[in-house]
Design a protein around this motif. Sequence first.
Motif, PDB file in Angstrom:
ATOM      1  N   HIS A  35      37.725 -24.526  13.670  1.00 20.43           N
ATOM      2  CA  HIS A  35      37.313 -23.242  13.101  1.00 20.43           C
ATOM      3  C   HIS A  35      38.017 -22.107  13.815  1.00 20.43           C
ATOM      4  CE1 HIS A  35      34.918 -19.977  11.529  1.00 20.43           C
ATOM      5  NE2 HIS A  35      34.496 -20.816  10.597  1.00 20.43           N
ATOM      6  N   SER A  36      38.530 -21.147  13.031  1.00 16.57           N
ATOM      7  CA  SER A  36      39.424 -20.141  13.597  1.00 16.57           C
ATOM      8  C   SER A  36      38.723 -19.175  14.540  1.00 16.57           C
ATOM      9  CB  SER A  36      40.090 -19.351  12.475  1.00 16.57           C
ATOM     10  OG  SER A  36      39.116 -18.579  11.789  1.00 16.57           O
ATOM     11  N   VAL A  37      37.410 -19.015  14.405  1.00 12.79           N
ATOM     12  CA  VAL A  37      36.761 -17.972  15.198  1.00 12.79           C
ATOM     13  C   VAL A  37      36.812 -18.278  16.691  1.00 12.79           C
ATOM     14  CG1 VAL A  37      34.584 -16.791  15.694  1.00 12.79           C
ATOM     15  CG2 VAL A  37      35.333 -17.083  13.342  1.00 12.79           C
ATOM     16  N   MET A  62      42.357 -18.490  11.162  1.00  4.70           N
ATOM     17  CA  MET A  62      42.731 -17.117  10.794  1.00  4.70           C
ATOM     18  C   MET A  62      43.669 -17.155   9.597  1.00  4.70           C
ATOM     19  SD  MET A  62      42.436 -13.875  11.476  1.00  4.70           S
ATOM     20  CE  MET A  62      41.731 -13.869  13.119  1.00  4.70           C
ATOM     21  N   THR A  63      43.452 -16.300   8.702  1.00  6.68           N
ATOM     22  CA  THR A  63      44.332 -16.213   7.548  1.00  6.68           C
ATOM     23  C   THR A  63      45.737 -15.876   8.028  1.00  6.68           C
ATOM     24  OG1 THR A  63      42.431 -15.116   6.590  1.00  6.68           O
ATOM     25  CG2 THR A  63      44.354 -15.342   5.200  1.00  6.68           C
ATOM     26  N   ASN A  81      24.565 -10.907  15.813  1.00 12.03           N
ATOM     27  CA  ASN A  81      25.293 -11.825  14.943  1.00 12.03           C
ATOM     28  C   ASN A  81      25.348 -11.346  13.509  1.00 12.03           C
ATOM     29  OD1 ASN A  81      22.709 -12.474  13.980  1.00 12.03           O
ATOM     30  ND2 ASN A  81      23.298 -14.598  13.627  1.00 12.03           N
ATOM     31  N   ARG A 128      30.589  -5.733  17.455  1.00 11.23           N
ATOM     32  CA  ARG A 128      29.177  -5.753  17.119  1.00 11.23           C
ATOM     33  C   ARG A 128      28.391  -6.553  18.145  1.00 11.23           C
ATOM     34  NH1 ARG A 128      28.239  -1.690  13.705  1.00 11.23           N
ATOM     35  NH2 ARG A 128      29.193  -1.946  11.647  1.00 11.23           N
ATOM     36  N   SER A 186      29.873 -11.396  10.735  1.00  6.44           N
ATOM     37  CA  SER A 186      30.190 -11.145  12.137  1.00  6.44           C
ATOM     38  C   SER A 186      30.914  -9.813  12.289  1.00  6.44           C
ATOM     39  CB  SER A 186      31.049 -12.280  12.690  1.00  6.44           C
ATOM     40  OG  SER A 186      32.319 -12.251  12.093  1.00  6.44           O
ATOM     41  N   SER A 187      31.235  -9.532  13.525  1.00  5.45           N
ATOM     42  CA  SER A 187      31.888  -8.284  13.902  1.00  5.45           C
ATOM     43  C   SER A 187      33.174  -8.032  13.116  1.00  5.45           C
ATOM     44  CB  SER A 187      32.200  -8.371  15.399  1.00  5.45           C
ATOM     45  OG  SER A 187      32.507  -7.122  15.910  1.00  5.45           O
ATOM     46  N   GLU A 188      33.896  -9.091  12.797  1.00  3.05           N
ATOM     47  CA  GLU A 188      35.172  -8.929  12.089  1.00  3.05           C
ATOM     48  C   GLU A 188      34.989  -8.978  10.566  1.00  3.05           C
ATOM     49  OE1 GLU A 188      37.932 -12.101  12.867  1.00  3.05           O
ATOM     50  OE2 GLU A 188      36.448 -13.653  12.572  1.00  3.05           O
ATOM     51  N   ARG A 212      33.420 -11.023   8.850  1.00  8.63           N
ATOM     52  CA  ARG A 212      33.539 -12.367   8.301  1.00  8.63           C
ATOM     53  C   ARG A 212      32.162 -12.855   7.857  1.00  8.63           C
ATOM     54  NH1 ARG A 212      37.310 -16.464   8.875  1.00  8.63           N
ATOM     55  NH2 ARG A 212      38.433 -15.202  10.400  1.00  8.63           N
ATOM     56  N   PRO A 246      41.824  -9.510   6.733  1.00 14.08           N
ATOM     57  CA  PRO A 246      41.721  -9.578   8.196  1.00 14.08           C
ATOM     58  C   PRO A 246      41.682  -8.197   8.842  1.00 14.08           C
ATOM     59  CG  PRO A 246      43.451 -11.023   7.402  1.00 14.08           C
ATOM     60  CD  PRO A 246      43.024 -10.172   6.251  1.00 14.08           C
ATOM     61  N   TRP A 289      48.804  -5.285  11.154  1.00 13.89           N
ATOM     62  CA  TRP A 289      48.497  -6.520  11.870  1.00 13.89           C
ATOM     63  C   TRP A 289      48.663  -6.290  13.373  1.00 13.89           C
ATOM     64  CZ3 TRP A 289      46.182 -10.978  11.114  1.00 13.89           C
ATOM     65  CH2 TRP A 289      46.385 -12.007  12.032  1.00 13.89           C
ATOM     66  N   THR A 334      48.193 -13.995   8.088  1.00 13.92           N
ATOM     67  CA  THR A 334      48.759 -12.712   7.696  1.00 13.92           C
ATOM     68  C   THR A 334      49.676 -12.160   8.773  1.00 13.92           C
ATOM     69  OG1 THR A 334      46.660 -11.868   8.404  1.00 13.92           O
ATOM     70  CG2 THR A 334      47.055 -11.886   6.047  1.00 13.92           C
ATOM     71  N   ASP A 335      49.835 -12.907   9.859  1.00 18.78           N
ATOM     72  CA  ASP A 335      50.791 -12.474  10.858  1.00 18.78           C
ATOM     73  C   ASP A 335      52.186 -12.633  10.255  1.00 18.78           C
ATOM     74  OD1 ASP A 335      52.509 -12.084  12.919  1.00 18.78           O
ATOM     75  OD2 ASP A 335      51.379 -13.270  14.374  1.00 18.78           O
ATOM     76  N   VAL A 363      30.298 -12.207  17.432  1.00 17.97           N
ATOM     77  CA  VAL A 363      31.585 -12.914  17.309  1.00 17.97           C
ATOM     78  C   VAL A 363      31.601 -13.832  16.092  1.00 17.97           C
ATOM     79  CG1 VAL A 363      33.155 -14.555  18.414  1.00 17.97           C
ATOM     80  CG2 VAL A 363      32.123 -12.712  19.758  1.00 17.97           C
ATOM     81  N   GLY A 364      30.481 -14.451  15.829  1.00 12.21           N
ATOM     82  CA  GLY A 364      30.415 -15.328  14.657  1.00 12.21           C
ATOM     83  C   GLY A 364      30.825 -16.753  14.945  1.00 12.21           C
ATOM     84  N   CYS A 365      30.516 -17.244  16.155  1.00 10.81           N
ATOM     85  CA  CYS A 365      30.868 -18.621  16.514  1.00 10.81           C
ATOM     86  C   CYS A 365      30.090 -19.588  15.624  1.00 10.81           C
ATOM     87  CB  CYS A 365      30.512 -18.909  17.962  1.00 10.81           C
ATOM     88  SG  CYS A 365      31.357 -17.852  19.140  1.00 10.81           S
ATOM     89  N   ASN A 384      54.925 -12.612  11.456  1.00 10.13           N
ATOM     90  CA  ASN A 384      55.886 -13.368  12.260  1.00 10.13           C
ATOM     91  C   ASN A 384      55.799 -14.875  12.031  1.00 10.13           C
ATOM     92  OD1 ASN A 384      56.801 -11.016  13.517  1.00 10.13           O
ATOM     93  ND2 ASN A 384      55.038 -11.071  14.913  1.00 10.13           N
ATOM     94  N   GLN A 428      29.794 -15.690   6.805  1.00 10.17           N
ATOM     95  CA  GLN A 428      29.748 -17.127   7.029  1.00 10.17           C
ATOM     96  C   GLN A 428      28.371 -17.662   6.665  1.00 10.17           C
ATOM     97  OE1 GLN A 428      32.484 -18.391  10.466  1.00 10.17           O
ATOM     98  NE2 GLN A 428      31.159 -16.879  11.413  1.00 10.17           N
TER      99      GLN A 428
END
Lengths: 288, 583, 516
Positions: free
Chosen positions: A264-266, A1-2, C148, C145, C269-271, C273, C351, C137, A4-5, A242-244, A7, C275
Amino acid sequence: MTATDPNLTETAVTISVNGNDVAVPAGSSILDACTAAGIDTPTICYAENLTPVNACRVCVVEVENSRTLVPSCSRTAEEGMVVQTDSDRVRHSRKMVLEFLGSGVDLSQADEIAPWMETYGADPTRFGDDVETMNESVRIEDDLYVRDYDKCVLCYKCVEACGDDAQHTFAISMSGRGFGARIATEFDVTLPESACVYCGNCVAVCPTNALQFKTEFDLRKADNWREEDQSVTQTVCSYCGVGCNLELHTQDERIVKVTSPNDHSVTSGHLCIKGRFGWQYVHAGADD
Amino acid sequence: MPDLHLTEDRASVAESAAIDQTLADLGVTPAIVVETERVVRGGVHRKNERRHALLPCLHALQTESGWISRGGTNYIAEKLNIPPAEIYGVASFYEMFRVDEAPGHDDDVVHVCVDSPCLQYAEAKIAELTAAGKHVHRSPCLGQCDRATADHGPALFIQGRGAENSVPSDDATGLWDLPQKHEFGITLLKNVGRIDPTSLDAYVGAGGYKALAKAFGMGADQVIEEVTTAGLMGRGGAAFPTGIKWRGVAAESGTKHIVVNADESEPGTFKDRTIMENDPFALIEAMTIAGFATGAQKGWIYIRGEYPLATLRLQNAIDEARAAGFVGDGIARSSFNFDIEIRRGAGAYICGEETALFNSLEGFRGEPRQKPPFPTTNGLFDQPTAINNPETLLNVLPIVLDGGEAYKALGTEGSSGYKLFCLSGDVATPGTYEVTFGPTLREVLELAGGVQGTLRAVLLGGAAGSFVGPDALDMPLTMEATRAAGASLGSGVVMAFNDTTDFSAVCIRIAEFFRNESCGQCVPCRVGAVRQHEVLVRTAGAQLNGEVTLLNDIDQAMKDASICGLGHTASTAVLSAIELGLI
Amino acid sequence: MTGLDNGARMYAVDPRRTSSAKFADLWLGLELGSDVALANTVANHIITKDLVNHEFIAHSTEGYEAFKESVSTYTLERGAALTGLPAEVIAEMAEAYATAEKAQILWTLGITEHHNAVDNVLALCNLALLTGHIGRWGSGLVPLRGQNNVQGGGDMGALPNKFPGFQNVTDDAHRAKFEAVYGVELPAEDGIHLTLMFEAMERGDITAAYVIGENPADSEADIQHARKMLSGLDLLVVQDIFMTRTAELADVVLPASVGWAECEGTVTSSERRVQRVRAAVPPPGEAWHDQDIIGELARRMGYDWGHPTSEDLWEELRSLSPLHGGMTYERLEAEGGLQWPCPDVDHPGSPFLHGWLWEDDLGGRGPAPFSTVEHAGPKEELTEQFPIRLTTGRSLDSYNTGVQSGGYDSPIRYGDALDINPADAARLELDDGERVLVSSPRGSVEMPIRFQPDIPVGLTFTTFHFPELVDINKLTNDAWDKRSGTAEFKAASIRIEKLPAETREQAAVVEPIAGA
């Protein structure tokens, strides 16, 4: 994950590893520092996508002013720590851990462990022939998994992956105690009777092939599992949104196993049943 | 929280009633509440808050059915929202729970101690009981080593089915006859055998709760100051300074706990049982002071499951003290709130290790945690916790009453105050004996009427301790002197063996003890303890010869690389026996 | 789950107590189709309790007063009556949402497969605007979604009114940009979406269809109607990896290859992203890559595009879609994918969206509008003839019409059962596993029932994964939302009838279970 949090902030700590200073982000483990210093550390129960359980103790290092050796995977690096990774004490404990495991467990398919046996001169036979071993038989209860607890080193990884480190299904737990401890479902019922949802995350984290995908087991049985002839292609799962990421292990232009990259972040290496096993339609109608 | 997947098995009416009663007694509501057909309350937090009820539920189920039945497991799973696999994992960890519906599971189970000094009487007793059709379980030390005589035979503990557990030799009525004579001016055991342990009035009449009143007067910080000045060190074996521990907890904020480690399981140890059975109010008062000093709101006594009388007496003491305003909110009309709950262990030596104890109490497998972090910051429920053993806490009463300086003046430079020793084996009068630090091993043995026969060795500190020979008789039994001799006081075990002892058998049993009691979490201990035992069995009665190197190699790895003290000390006694030529 | 373990609280709003709902702090099993009523009641309660984010509303939104007025009739009592939920539970969730430091609303097809889908979504958007739980955030509105690359399909212009990157077909400047690169003139009017296409087929306005990688002959609501329409076309071309039921109706079938395992390209993907997918194995037999099939069709129509690689096509897309401008193949590879918008190669990707709502000048945009929406239950009301609700969805191990997921033997697959509350089953004198006749106003199917205590009385559920076994979409309602084009798969009215005894016995023998 980028990152951008807001914290998330990063400060560094510096520790000495074998006499050399190493700077790592605060919160890093000694193992991280060793890796940053280019030192190869044996690990069995550690995985980057699981909470360290420090059970195998093969990653122990010597830390100044510590009475016992400390597990590098789970001890946080503290400013000014002085660490030795190759002292006689460290080498002795690592060798003994490997001998202990080798004497009771079938490590024939533990490809990650084999080189360490060599490095530390481990001789698991020196406890004699008449020693207690895991003594378990292979369990095949469905078309997807094979469990061979003769190969199990009780590293807890599968329990973590099934539980609150990934899947939150809690189908398996450590059971029993001492050398009699075993990974088990409730009352050792079969996997199809249990809560198992066949995500395969347990299989993916198993370091000794005690848990195997049936596809791999069958190929090995037919003496046709040829890792040297396999290639790995990273792609994205074809099911939900989800994009796994998937790593398709192919041999002879067929998919033989699916894993996911831990870094991988996903999904940090974890998948569901569809991603793990739903690829079979790709070869539908092929001659098998 | 989880989406439970349960087998078809359902609890019997009696099982569900027993579990419901347990939850009601604990004041624990179900983790999942069906408010209406369309509203269900649950979630991680409700689940986590209730998990500590698991061990009591398992006890209730075991007592009701004689095993952890599948239906009963499912019922607990639904009530506490714990996955059945995890319940099975927890239940199968403990000696007192059985997870198979084997023949005989619905009989009482007679636990027969097979550790020294009971070892020499155990086989005959087991044969006798088996012949009588009893269901027998070979048990590690039951904490009744003072009873192990030719007349009495080995220690016994009966796990009832549908009935409370019991120890045949316990006498729940009348006063216990303390072997040590009170004219010696003993302090920690002053009430033992003198006052009715079931009566708060009797306790107060004997000066009870004066220390708490004084502590309230001096303030929390000063109490810790006095304990620190006194130089009080933990009496459970690790000898950590109590003042530093308490100071650490006091510095933390939020919910904090006092945990009494009454899981007295070190073979040869029974002093805490002496205290808890005979002066339970003193322990309650002392832990309340600990709570006040550290700012903890909650006290827990984790007592080993094989101590039914001590459990009964403590529960009675808590109930009486609560009724009198000494436990609960606004203690003794102060603004200080402190409640106390008892939790019974279920047969696992490892749960005497403090972090394993936390896990066990929280409803998880009793596996030790990696330290750091330490209990003072991350203890029970991951909250700041002061964990002490009963004997340590009892010392707080004279420290508060007489002051830290006065206490410090007692004993030796390195070991201040009072110490209880558990004398057993080949001595005339086994029992718990109190000394002010200073007497030698010989003098302590004399307290118990001296050695029977010709002394060959003394096991100091229990199975995790080490053997010393007759040449150590003039060694003072202090922290510093034993440490200098490469031994340790441990939990205060002084077990004498005369020259008729079969040391090979004794050492094989010690090795077997560790093999059985290793939790199995870390490789060095799980496998090391087995390999050590195998070597001793293989060479029994013969020369060890080349095997000593192997034993030393195993020992070094267990000492260096095990997670907790169990592995660190699992070969100490065996190696000391080799060094003394006992085997 | 990590969030829950770290202390987040979850409220699950779903007519069924799903697996996810079992992880929730509170499950609210609202009446099917009462989503707007619940959202409006929550809104009204937040307003009544003065838990609104006044500053955010003033700065970043418009239409608040009208909205406030519109939800004022949704008192807790009315909300309770419409949703079947206790008033205090609605209040509890409303207050928890409003007072949380960060809060997200996540939804999927339970919100969007309704005749008033857009209203459902707007009602949820209102809640985020009311509390400011958006554009920051950890806070936001998260439509999950189901496929895929359903996001990527829309992003790439597979919408009747958009070019890639959500650029309007009707916008002259946008169109000109695409015409310049494509080298052809592009229609200036919006096209029509799938649901309208079927209506056009019915009218005879559409006589030919080219279906790529979709199985409408199994997946559409009121499936008998859909099949009739497809069969009546003059020309049906289907490009698929399998001989689906749609392909069986086709005049021409073009065997394609498996996108994620046999081809190079990207999915989103749903977010959001983007890929890379990569070819691990070659396509079998006569199967071609989709891009080659389309290229060959073009060539035969007189346009020779040559043989561009997937990266060539991606580079063209990057040049046309500002959202994707910074996403080179190299970056997608190195950074584990990128989330759009990512306008240039130095942009880290996004994000979350709508951060502009918090900017002083709103990023140069207008304020976000509140929407006024009203409760309207399912189109198909319960009647004496059809007194039971049917909703459809997925199970973990299967996927859509089962074309792909049917390829492996899942030990946890339970087949095509109709989930029913045991109390309803008892009333109908049905046994667990009994085969029954299930009918809606549109048709009937036979299927076994499964006792499921986690589903409220009056509601039934089944998956749509096994059309060969149970044509469940014979029952579903094709009433659809004019704005989204989505049919009301989630709410039909049915009745359940016992089968004659001899049929039941016969059926019991062939009851399909795992591996179906």
